[in-house]
Design a protein around this motif. Sequence first.
Motif, short mmCIF file in Angstrom:
data_model
loop_
_atom_site.label_atom_id
_atom_site.label_comp_id
_atom_site.label_asym_id
_atom_site.label_seq_id
_atom_site.Cartn_x
_atom_site.Cartn_y
_atom_site.Cartn_z
N ASP A 1 2.72 32.11 63.40
CA ASP A 1 3.70 33.19 63.27
C ASP A 1 4.42 33.09 61.93
N ASP A 2 4.76 31.87 61.53
CA ASP A 2 5.42 31.66 60.25
C ASP A 2 4.52 32.10 59.09
N PHE A 3 3.23 31.71 59.12
CA PHE A 3 2.30 32.10 58.06
C PHE A 3 2.15 33.61 58.00
N GLU A 4 2.06 34.25 59.16
CA GLU A 4 1.93 35.71 59.19
C GLU A 4 3.16 36.38 58.61
N ALA A 5 4.34 35.89 58.95
CA ALA A 5 5.59 36.46 58.43
C ALA A 5 5.67 36.26 56.91
N ILE A 6 5.29 35.10 56.42
CA ILE A 6 5.31 34.82 54.99
C ILE A 6 4.33 35.74 54.27
N THR A 7 3.12 35.87 54.81
CA THR A 7 2.10 36.73 54.21
C THR A 7 2.58 38.18 54.14
N ASN A 8 3.23 38.65 55.20
CA ASN A 8 3.75 40.02 55.21
C ASN A 8 4.84 40.19 54.15
N GLN A 9 5.72 39.22 54.02
CA GLN A 9 6.78 39.29 53.00
C GLN A 9 6.18 39.33 51.59
N ILE A 10 5.17 38.50 51.36
CA ILE A 10 4.53 38.47 50.04
C ILE A 10 3.84 39.80 49.78
N ALA A 11 3.13 40.33 50.78
CA ALA A 11 2.44 41.61 50.62
C ALA A 11 3.42 42.74 50.31
N GLN A 12 4.55 42.76 51.01
CA GLN A 12 5.55 43.80 50.74
C GLN A 12 6.10 43.69 49.33
N ARG A 13 6.39 42.47 48.89
CA ARG A 13 6.92 42.29 47.54
C ARG A 13 5.85 42.64 46.49
N ALA A 14 4.60 42.24 46.72
CA ALA A 14 3.51 42.56 45.78
C ALA A 14 3.33 44.07 45.67
N PHE A 15 3.42 44.79 46.80
CA PHE A 15 3.31 46.25 46.77
C PHE A 15 4.48 46.85 46.00
N SER A 16 5.65 46.30 46.19
CA SER A 16 6.83 46.77 45.45
C SER A 16 6.63 46.58 43.95
N LEU A 17 6.07 45.44 43.54
CA LEU A 17 5.80 45.19 42.12
C LEU A 17 4.78 46.19 41.58
N PHE A 18 3.75 46.48 42.38
CA PHE A 18 2.74 47.47 42.00
C PHE A 18 3.39 48.83 41.79
N ARG A 19 4.26 49.23 42.72
CA ARG A 19 4.91 50.54 42.62
C ARG A 19 5.82 50.62 41.40
N GLU A 20 6.50 49.51 41.08
CA GLU A 20 7.35 49.48 39.89
C GLU A 20 6.53 49.69 38.62
N ARG A 21 5.34 49.09 38.58
CA ARG A 21 4.46 49.18 37.43
C ARG A 21 3.79 50.54 37.35
N GLY A 22 3.33 51.04 38.50
CA GLY A 22 2.71 52.36 38.57
C GLY A 22 1.26 52.43 38.11
N THR A 23 0.65 51.28 37.84
CA THR A 23 -0.77 51.29 37.45
C THR A 23 -1.55 50.33 38.33
N GLU A 24 -2.82 50.65 38.52
CA GLU A 24 -3.67 49.80 39.37
C GLU A 24 -4.34 48.71 38.54
N GLY A 25 -4.96 47.75 39.24
CA GLY A 25 -5.82 46.78 38.58
C GLY A 25 -5.22 45.41 38.35
N ARG A 26 -3.99 45.18 38.78
CA ARG A 26 -3.40 43.86 38.59
C ARG A 26 -2.87 43.32 39.91
N ASP A 27 -3.62 43.54 40.98
CA ASP A 27 -3.16 43.17 42.32
C ASP A 27 -2.97 41.67 42.49
N LEU A 28 -3.86 40.84 41.93
CA LEU A 28 -3.69 39.39 42.05
C LEU A 28 -2.46 38.92 41.29
N GLU A 29 -2.24 39.50 40.14
CA GLU A 29 -1.04 39.15 39.37
C GLU A 29 0.22 39.49 40.17
#
Length: 172
Positions: A27-55
């Motif tokens: 449950d802890d790993f799933e919660a951490i993964t979800n938090q990271i995914a949400q933050r990564a998506f937020s970073l993507f939206r701030e940038r507005g361009t595709e192709g740097r998902d791992l970054e």
Amino acid sequence: MSTAIAIQPKTAGRSIIDFPQSRSIFDDFEAITNQIAQRAFSLFRERGTEGRDLEDWFRAESELLKPMPVELSESDKDFTVKAEVAGFSIKDLTVRAEPNSVCIHGKKQETKEEKEGKKVRYSEVSSSEICRRIDLPASINPDKVSANLNNGVLELNIPKAAPPKTIEVTAA
């Protein structure tokens, strides 16, 4: 200060070193993964361009999790994992041993308050979290893993599983 940790069998083939909280590490790993995914998506939206998902993912991970350096050594009979967990006590840590891996998770929260009379003048909450899964190059015996926390270093002694027996076939 050195503290030895006892292993408590959970299910066949799996053990948990419960430091001493009982919670689901999955449950802890799933919660951490979800938090990271949400933050990564937020970073993507701030940038507005595709192709740097791992970054984006690695940046989000580094923002949310404290680094945990790990050393893995191997002998003929066992593995030793040393993980730097400075600032975490045994009540903050959970370790799970499985047939081919170990997982270390730690979470702590500290509150600091300054009171003036009956009013809280200043309050601060800080949170730290570590999470690491270490895949091992050989099968282990999860029920015989031992752990020791000493001066901010968690040391796991992980016995290797007995090699499969070769059975000689003879003609009757």
